[in-house]
Each structure stands twice: as C-alpha cells, then as structure tokens.
Design a protein around this motif. Sequence first.
Motif, PDB file in Angstrom:
ATOM      1  N   ARG A   1      -5.325  -6.236  14.000  1.00  0.00           N
ATOM      2  CA  ARG A   1      -4.308  -7.177  14.895  1.00  0.00           C
ATOM      3  C   ARG A   1      -3.088  -6.769  14.671  1.00  0.00           C
ATOM      4  N   GLY A   2      -2.793  -5.290  14.129  1.00  0.00           N
ATOM      5  CA  GLY A   2      -1.338  -4.863  14.281  1.00  0.00           C
ATOM      6  C   GLY A   2      -0.558  -5.279  13.283  1.00  0.00           C
ATOM      7  N   TYR A   3      -1.166  -5.796  11.898  1.00  0.00           N
ATOM      8  CA  TYR A   3      -0.296  -6.294  10.845  1.00  0.00           C
ATOM      9  C   TYR A   3       0.187  -4.943  10.178  1.00  0.00           C
ATOM     10  N   PRO A   4       1.427  -4.844   9.597  1.00  0.00           N
ATOM     11  CA  PRO A   4       1.973  -3.823   9.114  1.00  0.00           C
ATOM     12  C   PRO A   4       1.197  -3.268   7.771  1.00  0.00           C
ATOM     13  N   LEU A   5       0.753  -2.275   7.593  1.00  0.00           N
ATOM     14  CA  LEU A   5      -0.086  -2.114   6.283  1.00  0.00           C
ATOM     15  C   LEU A   5       1.090  -1.890   5.110  1.00  0.00           C
ATOM     16  N   SER A   6       2.156  -1.482   5.489  1.00  0.00           N
ATOM     17  CA  SER A   6       3.102  -1.525   4.257  1.00  0.00           C
ATOM     18  C   SER A   6       3.349  -2.865   3.482  1.00  0.00           C
ATOM     19  N   VAL A   7       3.047  -3.831   4.068  1.00  0.00           N
ATOM     20  CA  VAL A   7       2.812  -5.142   3.292  1.00  0.00           C
ATOM     21  C   VAL A   7       1.748  -5.477   2.681  1.00  0.00           C
ATOM     22  N   GLY A   8       0.655  -4.283   2.816  1.00  0.00           N
ATOM     23  CA  GLY A   8      -0.538  -4.585   2.193  1.00  0.00           C
ATOM     24  C   GLY A   8      -0.617  -3.961   0.700  1.00  0.00           C
ATOM     25  N   ALA A   9      -1.812  -3.658   0.170  1.00  0.00           N
ATOM     26  CA  ALA A   9      -1.890  -3.159  -1.094  1.00  0.00           C
ATOM     27  C   ALA A   9      -2.662  -2.243  -1.425  1.00  0.00           C
ATOM     28  N   LEU A  10      -2.486  -1.278  -2.478  1.00  0.00           N
ATOM     29  CA  LEU A  10      -3.406  -0.155  -2.636  1.00  0.00           C
ATOM     30  C   LEU A  10      -4.860  -0.482  -3.489  1.00  0.00           C
ATOM     31  N   VAL A  11      -5.926  -0.289  -3.096  1.00  0.00           N
ATOM     32  CA  VAL A  11      -7.065  -0.437  -3.867  1.00  0.00           C
ATOM     33  C   VAL A  11      -7.691   0.933  -3.842  1.00  0.00           C
ATOM     34  N   GLY A  12      -7.382   1.731  -5.176  1.00  0.00           N
ATOM     35  CA  GLY A  12      -7.595   2.977  -5.451  1.00  0.00           C
ATOM     36  C   GLY A  12      -6.729   3.778  -4.458  1.00  0.00           C
ATOM     37  N   ASP A  13      -7.545   4.896  -3.784  1.00  0.00           N
ATOM     38  CA  ASP A  13      -6.644   5.638  -2.942  1.00  0.00           C
ATOM     39  C   ASP A  13      -6.741   5.103  -1.518  1.00  0.00           C
ATOM     40  N   GLU A  14      -7.266   3.763  -1.170  1.00  0.00           N
ATOM     41  CA  GLU A  14      -7.282   3.154   0.045  1.00  0.00           C
ATOM     42  C   GLU A  14      -6.246   2.080   0.120  1.00  0.00           C
ATOM     43  N   ILE A  15      -5.659   1.910   1.335  1.00  0.00           N
ATOM     44  CA  ILE A  15      -4.724   0.934   1.759  1.00  0.00           C
ATOM     45  C   ILE A  15      -5.242  -0.111   2.359  1.00  0.00           C
ATOM     46  N   GLN A  16      -5.258  -1.510   1.661  1.00  0.00           N
ATOM     47  CA  GLN A  16      -5.674  -2.807   2.227  1.00  0.00           C
ATOM     48  C   GLN A  16      -4.805  -3.422   3.018  1.00  0.00           C
ATOM     49  N   CYS A  17      -5.520  -3.709   4.219  1.00  0.00           N
ATOM     50  CA  CYS A  17      -4.516  -4.664   5.127  1.00  0.00           C
ATOM     51  C   CYS A  17      -4.397  -6.098   4.494  1.00  0.00           C
ATOM     52  N   GLY A  18      -3.196  -6.698   4.487  1.00  0.00           N
ATOM     53  CA  GLY A  18      -3.008  -7.921   3.903  1.00  0.00           C
ATOM     54  C   GLY A  18      -3.248  -9.344   4.643  1.00  0.00           C
ATOM     55  N   TYR A  19      -3.806  -8.920   5.956  1.00  0.00           N
ATOM     56  CA  TYR A  19      -4.066  -9.919   6.700  1.00  0.00           C
ATOM     57  C   TYR A  19      -5.630 -10.266   6.857  1.00  0.00           C
ATOM     58  N   HIS A  20      -6.554  -9.308   7.007  1.00  0.00           N
ATOM     59  CA  HIS A  20      -7.882  -9.560   6.994  1.00  0.00           C
ATOM     60  C   HIS A  20      -8.586  -8.373   6.006  1.00  0.00           C
ATOM     61  N   GLY A  21      -7.775  -7.744   5.281  1.00  0.00           N
ATOM     62  CA  GLY A  21      -8.521  -6.949   4.198  1.00  0.00           C
ATOM     63  C   GLY A  21      -9.213  -5.785   4.709  1.00  0.00           C
ATOM     64  N   LEU A  22      -8.789  -5.118   5.961  1.00  0.00           N
ATOM     65  CA  LEU A  22      -9.511  -3.947   6.490  1.00  0.00           C
ATOM     66  C   LEU A  22      -8.716  -2.984   5.540  1.00  0.00           C
TER      67      LEU A  22
END
Length: 332
Positions: free
Chosen positions: A51-72
């Motif tokens: 849905r276009g949420y910026p990933l930069s406001v998400g969080a890192l999970v190991g080497d992956e980046i998690q979207c802060g909206y629905h957790g993708l």
Amino acid sequence: MPFAKQHWYVAATTAEVGRKPLGRTVCGEHIVLYRREDGVAVALNDRCSHRGYPLSVGALVGDEIQCGYHGLRFDSCGTCVWAPGQERIPSRANITARPVVERGPWVWVWMGDREAADPAKLPAMAWLDDPNWVTVHGVEPLAARAGLLIDNLLDLSHETFLHAGYIGTPEVAETPFSTRVEGNVVHVNRRMEAVECPPFYSESTGLSTPIDRWQDIEYHAPGCYLLHVRVAPAGSDEGAVHVEVMYAVTPVDEHNTLDFWAVSRDFAVGDAEVDAFLERMNREVVLQDVAALSLIEARMAGAESQPEVSFKIDTGGLAARRVLADLVAVER
Ligand SMILES: [Fe+2]
C-alpha cells in the motif's frame, strides 16, 4: 525530472547507514538504506509494494526490512519474503534493490539500470586508501537545484568575495585559468604564483605569504567534483603540501540538493587539531555557499527564464552545463 540517472550518486555518509533504516531521496527517487548484519550496505526502493507505506519508517528484522504498516518483509535483494496470512507471495510484490558501493566516507548508489552498474565508473580517488593521507568530511542540505552548486564549484573566483577570510584572496578572482572537456569530465586549472596564503592553508600548514597555489578541478558529471590543490612556498617544491577537496553533488529533487564534502590532506596526518580546524573551516565555507545558493534559488522561483550574463569566469561552469545537458539528452 531532468536528472542523468545512469550514474553513481552519494546517498549518505558511511556512518549514516546502519541498523536503523535511513530514508533518502536521490534524483527524485525515494530509497531506504540500511546495513545487513554482516555490515554490507543495502539500498531498496522506499515504498512497500502493498500500500505504498515508506519502508524507512519500518524496522529491521535480521537482514530483512519490515514494513511498519502490515508487516510485509523484504530481503536485501528486494524480494518480498513474508506477508501476513499469505503462503505464496507473487513476484510482483518484490521491490527494486539498487547497487551500492562504499568509497571513502561515502555510500554511493547506482540510480540507473542495474546491469550497467560498474564501480570502475567512479573516478580514481587513490588518496582515500592511502595511510599517508587523512580525510575530514560532512554533509549539508541545500535548498537549491544541483546546477547552482555545480556552477559554484566550477567557478572558484567566488572564493575571493564569498569566502574572504577563509579560502578567498584577491588573486583567485584575478588569475586566468584554462578549461578543457574530456568526455563527461570538465577540467579547470588555475595556477597562482607568489600569492597571498589564506587562513585555511596558513593555519593548517604553517605556510605564509607568498605561496604558489594550484587549483586543478576535475568535475566528473553529474555528481562528483574533485579539486586537486597544491600549496607551497613561492618558487619552491620544498614544503609543498597537497589537499584534495571533494564534493558529491546529489540532487534530491528539482529544487533541493545534498552537498556532501570531504577534505583530504597529505600533511599533519594524525594531528587532531588540524582535523578539527579544517572540518570547521570547510563546513563554514560550505554553509556560506549554501546560504548564497538558497537565496538565488528563492529568486528563481517562478522566474526561470530571467536572463543571465556570463563572463570569462564562467567558462568552466558553462562547459559543465553543456556536459550535464548532454548526459540527460542521451538518456532521453
Ligand atoms: Fe564556495
């Protein structure tokens, strides 16, 4: 937007990229930067494909980046590896990963077609890996188009007026220079003999007036500017020192730029006072340019076609404008 994209641009300093996602806009493209657990820097499109949420406001999970909206979750190649309640994830959910290379104090990101990314396209900057040299650096946001900074850097006669008391002396504006273009590189060479030594060099090197001062510019369009400086006692090679002043000019959008700068030297290596002095001096010089160029940008708003008059001092800047325009035209 009129940017040459098949090039490397500095997106951040190496220290800015870590285990907290960093959002940056480069040539109008939103990217998110972070480091994997093994320290490798990653640059992904900063937009969740869902849905276009910026990933930069998400969080890192190991080497992956998690979207802060629905957790993708996306891996460091941009592959969507997890979505809530979803066993099979369509490849359409993957996002763009951009090639990254670290050189000196900077993280460079390739903004063009992935297969064309080649670190060998960066100019040689041997001093960055030489233990006999040391570098101080910084970055300032500039509320002006990148072209104004390129004009500024290619015409150092402005040092005399805008940077008096720092790096400007009367002779910079008065000494003729030569200009030549080789491919996408603009060279401007000014050799001053038996001239005043400005505080930037007198206080860092201990040299005093008169000095010979060389300014040899290599502008690698679109985003990398090198100024090779030699200062020496007038007429002597004894006591000559060298400074490499680097600027990475990174367009954010049509009216904003990131002004990355670095000053490398081959003298007083290990002298923390000289480090601090040159860092402070160059930052103040950069802020003088930032203030001036922001004023010009503000005046240009809504008045893009106001005429300019060019002089001999603009030969390098005008050559740079032509090279840049050609780079953009080639991509069209
Ligand atoms: Fe300047």
